[in-house]
Design an enzyme around this catalytic site. Structure first.
Site, PDB file in Angstrom:
ATOM      1  N   ASN A 191     -32.122  -5.251  24.909  1.00 18.27           N
ATOM      2  CA  ASN A 191     -33.175  -5.856  24.099  1.00 18.27           C
ATOM      3  C   ASN A 191     -34.511  -5.649  24.810  1.00 18.27           C
ATOM      4  O   ASN A 191     -34.564  -5.249  25.972  1.00 18.27           O
ATOM      5  CB  ASN A 191     -32.923  -7.364  23.954  1.00 18.27           C
ATOM      6  N   HIS A 248     -34.470  -3.070  20.016  1.00 24.31           N
ATOM      7  CA  HIS A 248     -33.780  -2.755  21.264  1.00 24.31           C
ATOM      8  C   HIS A 248     -34.563  -1.654  21.980  1.00 24.31           C
ATOM      9  O   HIS A 248     -35.189  -0.810  21.343  1.00 24.31           O
ATOM     10  CB  HIS A 248     -32.342  -2.303  20.993  1.00 24.31           C
ATOM     11  N   CYS A 286     -25.300  -4.760  21.473  1.00 20.22           N
ATOM     12  CA  CYS A 286     -24.237  -5.058  20.517  1.00 20.22           C
ATOM     13  C   CYS A 286     -22.925  -4.458  21.003  1.00 20.22           C
ATOM     14  O   CYS A 286     -22.836  -3.242  21.203  1.00 20.22           O
ATOM     15  CB  CYS A 286     -24.582  -4.494  19.134  1.00 20.22           C
ATOM     16  N   HIS A 305     -36.499  -7.423  15.318  1.00 26.76           N
ATOM     17  CA  HIS A 305     -35.600  -7.416  16.480  1.00 26.76           C
ATOM     18  C   HIS A 305     -35.475  -5.961  16.932  1.00 26.76           C
ATOM     19  O   HIS A 305     -34.906  -5.129  16.222  1.00 26.76           O
ATOM     20  CB  HIS A 305     -34.243  -7.980  16.064  1.00 26.76           C
ATOM     21  N   ARG A 331     -27.393 -15.635  23.612  1.00 30.04           N
ATOM     22  CA  ARG A 331     -26.387 -15.148  22.665  1.00 30.04           C
ATOM     23  C   ARG A 331     -26.340 -13.623  22.666  1.00 30.04           C
ATOM     24  O   ARG A 331     -25.449 -13.021  23.232  1.00 30.04           O
ATOM     25  CB  ARG A 331     -26.687 -15.697  21.253  1.00 30.04           C
ATOM     26  N   ASP A 332     -27.333 -12.979  22.095  1.00 25.58           N
ATOM     27  CA  ASP A 332     -27.345 -11.522  22.018  1.00 25.58           C
ATOM     28  C   ASP A 332     -27.397 -10.901  23.408  1.00 25.58           C
ATOM     29  O   ASP A 332     -26.857  -9.818  23.643  1.00 25.58           O
ATOM     30  CB  ASP A 332     -28.558 -11.067  21.194  1.00 25.58           C
TER      31      ASP A 332
END
Length: 303
Positions: A250, A210, A241, A208, A14-15
């Protein structure tokens, strides 16, 4: 007594994919998810129920879910950003959803088209409806360390949002460094403050990070040192994003797993089994993935 077990939430389907221009077919997404599952990654972000015009890569969410093995739904997570997204998620076998609340006004408008206050109101509605339907809800607090539009985010700004979100009593709160500006000092200080706000409430805490400025792995270790046992990561380090300029990268799942295993933490992951999945991403994408472990190899080398 040994080190605590660390859970990695795999976000590449997803991300990771949402920020990639290279289209992935439904079959390729399913293969990615099932490959992660086979390697021992139990919680996986599998889809997002958002406007396909804004995030075309996620347009086939229902088709992906329709092809996953039953075991995948033990830990599959779907992103929803409004009532319509929740309606779509509720029509699938998903048992967990994630909602996003942004700390700053400008990024909240750019990311979700609503103010922070309106976003918190929607988070309340979605959380309550999901609970009534028997779904777990995690809420990610985005731009927790810095904003691409407003600059520095103070600890007090973050804590004000954490208090509002904790009052909703979600299953889990995730603190996200969406644009990769944090350093370990920030993580130590803010995790201590967030833990005080959550207090004795039965809310899991997740982080989370990055790797935009190459501090992601250091920040992950800082979070673990503060007692955080759940971390997001993305195979190969892909993702970012699409609504935050330069929010690339990430932290790579395989690099994070190697660091934690060498540090004595139990993960429940078969690390070599992730290599073919990372190599698939490397072949599919136009540029090499940022992760380094598949280039250098595990140490000591496997027999």
């Amino acid at each position: 007594m040994g080190q605590p077990r660390i859970e990695i939430v795999e976000v590449s389907p997803r991300d990771g994919l949402q920020n990639e221009a290279t289209p992935f077919s439904t079959d390729e997404k399913v293969a990615l998810i099932e490959g992660c599952l086979s390697a021992g990654l139990e919680r996986i972000e599998v889809a997002s129920f958002v406007n396909p015009a804004r995030v075309p890569q996620m347009a086939d969410a229902e088709a992906v879910l329709g092809r996953l093995s039953p075991k995948a739904f033990d830990g599959a997570i779907g992103l929803v950003l409004n009532d319509r997204g929740l309606d779509r998620a509720l029509a699938t076998p998903l048992r967990e959803i994630n909602y996003v609340v942004v700390v700053t006004e400008t990024f909240s408008q750019r990311n979700q088209g609503k103010s922070v206050e309106a976003n918190l109101s929607m988070a309340s509605t979605v959380t309550q409806r999901a609970k009534e339907a028997g779904l777990r809800t995690s809420i990610t607090i985005s731009a927790a360390f810095g904003c691409p539009y407003e600059g520095e985010v103070t600890a007090e700004q973050l804590y004000a949002i954490v208090k509002r979100v904790a009052d909703l009593e979600p299953f889990e709160i995730a603190i996200a460094d969406t644009i990769g500006v944090a350093v370990p000092k920030d993580v130590h200080e803010r995790m201590q403050g967030v833990r005080k706000i959550i207090g004795s409430r039965p809310i899991q805490l997740r982080c989370h990070f990055h790797n935009t400025r190459n501090t992601g792995l250091a920040n992950a270790m800082a979070a673990v040192e503060e007692g955080v046992t759940i971390l997001d990561a993305s195979l190969g380090g892909i993702g970012g994003c699409p609504f935050a300029p330069n929010a690339t990268g990430n932290i790579p799942t395989e690099d994070l797993a190697y660091m934690l295993e060498r540090s004595g933490y139990e993960l429940g992951i078969d690390l070599p089994s992730l290599f073919p999945v990372v190599e698939f991403l490397s072949r599919k994408l136009p540029n090499p993935v940022p992760g380094l472990l598949t280039r250098a190899g595990i140490f000591p080398p496997l027999a």
